[in-house]
Design a protein around this motif. Structure first.
Motif, mmCIF file in Angstrom:
data_model
loop_
_atom_site.group_PDB
_atom_site.id
_atom_site.type_symbol
_atom_site.label_atom_id
_atom_site.label_comp_id
_atom_site.label_asym_id
_atom_site.label_seq_id
_atom_site.Cartn_x
_atom_site.Cartn_y
_atom_site.Cartn_z
ATOM 1 N N SER A 102 0.816 -1.204 0.000
ATOM 2 C CA SER A 102 0.000 0.000 0.000
ATOM 3 C C SER A 102 0.852 1.257 0.000
ATOM 4 C CB SER A 102 -0.909 -0.003 1.236
ATOM 5 O OG SER A 102 -1.741 1.129 1.261
ATOM 6 N N SER A 103 0.403 2.286 -0.719
ATOM 7 C CA SER A 103 1.100 3.568 -0.708
ATOM 8 C C SER A 103 1.083 4.152 0.698
ATOM 9 C CB SER A 103 0.454 4.541 -1.698
ATOM 10 O OG SER A 103 -0.898 4.800 -1.329
ATOM 11 N N PRO A 104 2.024 5.052 1.011
ATOM 12 C CA PRO A 104 2.072 5.608 2.372
ATOM 13 C C PRO A 104 0.765 6.262 2.814
ATOM 14 C CG PRO A 104 4.119 6.067 1.239
ATOM 15 C CD PRO A 104 3.205 5.459 0.217
ATOM 16 N N ASP A 105 0.030 6.880 1.887
ATOM 17 C CA ASP A 105 -1.228 7.523 2.282
ATOM 18 C C ASP A 105 -2.411 6.563 2.226
ATOM 19 O OD1 ASP A 105 -1.723 7.250 -0.415
ATOM 20 O OD2 ASP A 105 -1.800 9.393 -0.849
ATOM 21 N N GLY A 106 -2.181 5.334 1.824
ATOM 22 C CA GLY A 106 -3.228 4.321 1.830
ATOM 23 C C GLY A 106 -4.216 4.393 0.688
ATOM 24 N N THR A 107 -4.016 5.278 -0.269
ATOM 25 C CA THR A 107 -5.009 5.460 -1.333
ATOM 26 C C THR A 107 -4.794 4.535 -2.521
ATOM 27 O OG1 THR A 107 -3.714 7.221 -2.392
ATOM 28 C CG2 THR A 107 -5.301 7.876 -0.696
ATOM 29 N N THR A 108 -3.630 3.898 -2.612
ATOM 30 C CA THR A 108 -3.312 3.074 -3.771
ATOM 31 C C THR A 108 -2.545 1.836 -3.329
ATOM 32 O OG1 THR A 108 -3.097 5.082 -5.122
ATOM 33 C CG2 THR A 108 -2.209 3.045 -6.047
ATOM 34 N N ILE A 109 -2.845 0.716 -3.958
ATOM 35 C CA ILE A 109 -2.099 -0.520 -3.737
ATOM 36 C C ILE A 109 -1.334 -0.839 -5.011
ATOM 37 C CG2 ILE A 109 -2.248 -2.997 -3.289
ATOM 38 C CD1 ILE A 109 -4.811 -2.405 -1.695
ATOM 39 N N ALA A 110 -0.022 -0.998 -4.882
ATOM 40 C CA ALA A 110 0.793 -1.442 -6.013
ATOM 41 C C ALA A 110 0.837 -2.963 -5.995
ATOM 42 C CB ALA A 110 2.196 -0.862 -5.927
ATOM 43 N N ASP A 118 1.294 -13.873 -23.341
ATOM 44 C CA ASP A 118 2.095 -13.770 -24.555
ATOM 45 C C ASP A 118 3.460 -14.384 -24.315
ATOM 46 O OD1 ASP A 118 0.162 -12.273 -26.060
ATOM 47 O OD2 ASP A 118 0.687 -10.516 -24.859
ATOM 48 N N GLU A 119 4.189 -14.616 -25.404
ATOM 49 C CA GLU A 119 5.574 -15.059 -25.330
ATOM 50 C C GLU A 119 6.484 -13.956 -25.841
ATOM 51 O OE1 GLU A 119 7.179 -17.618 -24.178
ATOM 52 O OE2 GLU A 119 5.472 -18.803 -23.506
ATOM 53 N N PRO A 120 7.502 -13.553 -25.099
ATOM 54 C CA PRO A 120 7.852 -14.053 -23.769
ATOM 55 C C PRO A 120 6.932 -13.465 -22.701
ATOM 56 C CG PRO A 120 9.339 -12.295 -24.387
ATOM 57 C CD PRO A 120 8.463 -12.531 -25.579
ATOM 58 N N GLY A 121 6.910 -14.100 -21.533
ATOM 59 C CA GLY A 121 6.111 -13.597 -20.431
ATOM 60 C C GLY A 121 6.633 -12.271 -19.911
ATOM 61 N N LYS A 122 5.783 -11.593 -19.130
ATOM 62 C CA LYS A 122 6.132 -10.267 -18.633
ATOM 63 C C LYS A 122 5.916 -10.169 -17.128
ATOM 64 C CE LYS A 122 5.002 -7.766 -22.886
ATOM 65 N NZ LYS A 122 4.145 -6.723 -23.489
ATOM 66 N N ALA A 123 6.747 -9.356 -16.490
ATOM 67 C CA ALA A 123 6.472 -8.876 -15.137
ATOM 68 C C ALA A 123 5.628 -7.618 -15.269
ATOM 69 C CB ALA A 123 7.771 -8.574 -14.404
ATOM 70 N N VAL A 124 4.613 -7.484 -14.421
ATOM 71 C CA VAL A 124 3.643 -6.398 -14.559
ATOM 72 C C VAL A 124 3.431 -5.722 -13.211
ATOM 73 C CG1 VAL A 124 1.251 -5.818 -15.108
ATOM 74 C CG2 VAL A 124 2.445 -7.557 -16.453
ATOM 75 N N VAL A 125 3.435 -4.401 -13.206
ATOM 76 C CA VAL A 125 3.043 -3.626 -12.025
ATOM 77 C C VAL A 125 1.731 -2.921 -12.345
ATOM 78 C CG1 VAL A 125 3.592 -1.694 -10.504
ATOM 79 C CG2 VAL A 125 5.391 -3.294 -11.192
ATOM 80 N N SER A 126 0.748 -3.120 -11.486
ATOM 81 C CA SER A 126 -0.543 -2.454 -11.614
ATOM 82 C C SER A 126 -0.823 -1.646 -10.364
ATOM 83 C CB SER A 126 -1.665 -3.481 -11.828
ATOM 84 O OG SER A 126 -1.450 -4.248 -12.985
ATOM 85 N N LEU A 127 -1.664 -0.620 -10.522
ATOM 86 C CA LEU A 127 -2.106 0.187 -9.393
ATOM 87 C C LEU A 127 -3.589 -0.074 -9.159
ATOM 88 C CD1 LEU A 127 -0.279 3.595 -9.992
ATOM 89 C CD2 LEU A 127 0.471 1.607 -8.673
ATOM 90 N N LEU A 128 -3.909 -0.379 -7.906
ATOM 91 C CA LEU A 128 -5.253 -0.785 -7.522
ATOM 92 C C LEU A 128 -5.849 0.249 -6.572
ATOM 93 C CD1 LEU A 128 -7.497 -3.038 -7.254
ATOM 94 C CD2 LEU A 128 -6.103 -3.991 -5.423
ATOM 95 N N ASP A 129 -7.079 0.678 -6.852
ATOM 96 C CA ASP A 129 -7.819 1.589 -5.974
ATOM 97 C C ASP A 129 -8.557 0.737 -4.945
ATOM 98 O OD1 ASP A 129 -9.740 3.213 -4.741
ATOM 99 O OD2 ASP A 129 -9.956 4.483 -6.504
ATOM 100 N N PRO A 130 -8.208 0.813 -3.642
ATOM 101 C CA PRO A 130 -8.829 -0.063 -2.650
ATOM 102 C C PRO A 130 -10.265 0.309 -2.314
ATOM 103 C CG PRO A 130 -7.310 1.440 -1.570
ATOM 104 C CD PRO A 130 -7.152 1.669 -3.043
ATOM 105 N N VAL A 131 -10.748 1.434 -2.823
ATOM 106 C CA VAL A 131 -12.142 1.816 -2.600
ATOM 107 C C VAL A 131 -13.022 1.274 -3.718
ATOM 108 C CG1 VAL A 131 -13.760 3.732 -2.355
ATOM 109 C CG2 VAL A 131 -11.489 3.877 -1.305
ATOM 110 N N SER A 132 -12.667 1.587 -4.962
ATOM 111 C CA SER A 132 -13.485 1.172 -6.101
ATOM 112 C C SER A 132 -13.122 -0.208 -6.625
ATOM 113 C CB SER A 132 -13.343 2.194 -7.229
ATOM 114 O OG SER A 132 -12.031 2.148 -7.779
ATOM 115 N N GLY A 133 -11.898 -0.666 -6.346
ATOM 116 C CA GLY A 133 -11.436 -1.923 -6.908
ATOM 117 C C GLY A 133 -10.888 -1.803 -8.314
ATOM 118 N N ALA A 134 -10.887 -0.581 -8.873
ATOM 119 C CA ALA A 134 -10.368 -0.381 -10.225
ATOM 120 C C ALA A 134 -8.871 -0.622 -10.251
ATOM 121 C CB ALA A 134 -10.700 1.030 -10.707
ATOM 122 N N ARG A 135 -8.396 -1.224 -11.329
ATOM 123 C CA ARG A 135 -6.987 -1.547 -11.477
ATOM 124 C C ARG A 135 -6.510 -1.096 -12.852
ATOM 125 N NH1 ARG A 135 -3.886 -7.245 -10.309
ATOM 126 N NH2 ARG A 135 -5.549 -7.503 -8.791
#
Length: 306
Positions: A102-110, A118-135
């Motif tokens: 969680s971000s320091p202010d708690g508003t976003t989850i990385a 796909d090939e090759p596979g990927k590492a992925v970073v997403s940002l998640l809103d813990p209120v709405s669930g949007a990613r």
């Protein structure tokens, strides 16, 4: 109210929920030892829900971030009531969540995961809103996200360090590599090949602008202190003990088995970034090594400076 340094017996700890934790230790014999940041005393937490793994404490220590062993989603568990809320990934067949913080202010989850669609596979970073669930997807690169990887916000929330798995052609083997991202844009601000952050604790920033990392093939127990904006880095002297993380320019360390092979207790202490100014923190009996340590940077720093 307990003061430090403290020593206690693991078997004497009460099992209970806490509202806010400064740190949590998962011992190698499957106990969950937590430092209650409000009472300043140690307790044992009940085990995490079946099929999950603890990935981090929130910055303020009030929540646990979980990942499902299946890779399908991340959970947020309020320490005060022990009930997790789950956020599932967009494509459970091909995308697998491995880490969350969680971000320091708690508003976003990385969230760090892997995409095998796909090939090759990927590492992925997403940002998640813990209120709405949007990613939303922030960044991706050819590679993978194993359980040994990790990610960590800077204390001001303006930088995000990410360790992911790559293929090392020179050694013909998997290796860990680290980048620093701008979480507002996803732009890579710095890259540290064959290097890893303190993924076990998600506490790897000495301050708002200095990242502490380890070179994966460095046989000396040293750390590098890097400024991603300035492009500078310095190397610490060789350090002792097991380093679990850094908060407020101080390492949390555990006395390693090779230092005191016959010790009857596990001892934790803090030092500055160069391993000097050693200060006892706490110890417990009998000696049981930590398997993972999670720090809540805000609560831990408050406890150490008060």
């Amino acid at each position: 109210m307990a003061r430090y340094p403290a020593e206690f017996a693991l078997d004497s700890l009460p099992e209970r929920f806490v509202r806010r934790a400064a740190l949590l230790i998962e011992t190698e014999d499957d106990r969950f030892v937590v430092l209650d940041a409000d009472r300043r005393e140690f307790a044992r937490l009940p085990e995490s829900p079946d099929g999950t793994i603890i990935r981090s404490l929130s910055h303020d220590g009030t929540r646990l971030l979980l990942a499902a062993h299946s890779g399908n989603g991340v959970g947020v568990l309020a320490l005060g009531d022990g009930e997790p809320r789950w956020f599932y990934g967009p494509d459970p067949e091909y995308e697998h969540d491995r880490h969350a913080t969680s971000s320091p202010d708690g508003t976003t989850i990385a969230v760090l995961g892997g995409d095998d669609g796909d090939e090759p596979g990927k590492a992925v970073v997403s940002l998640l809103d813990p209120v709405s669930g949007a990613r939303r997807r922030l960044w991706s690169a050819v590679g993978a996200a194993s359980w040994e990887c990790g990610l960590c916000w800077s204390p001001d929330g303006r930088l995000l360090a990410v360790t992911y798995m790559i293929w090392d052609d020179e050694r013909d083997d998997d290796a860990l590599s680290t980048v620093v991202l701008d979480p507002a844009t996803g732009r890579v601000l710095a890259s540290y090949p064959i290097a890893t952050i303190s993924s076990a604790t998600y506490a790897t920033w000495a301050n708002d602008h200095e990242l502490v990392y380890r070179h994966e093939y460095d046989e000396a127990n040293r750390r590098f202190v890097a400024d991603p904006h300035a492009g500078t880095a310095r190397t610490t002297p060789e350090l002792t003990g097991r380093l679990w993380g850094v908060v407020g320019e101080r390492h949390l360390q555990e006395v390693a088995a090779y230092e005191e092979p016959a010790a009857a207790r596990s001892v934790f202490y803090t030092t500055n970034l160069d391993g000097a100014d050693r200060r006892p923190f706490f110890a417990y009996r009998p000696r049981v090594n930590a398997g993972r340590v999670h720090l809540a940077p805000g609560a831990f720093h408050d406890l150490m400076t008060s």
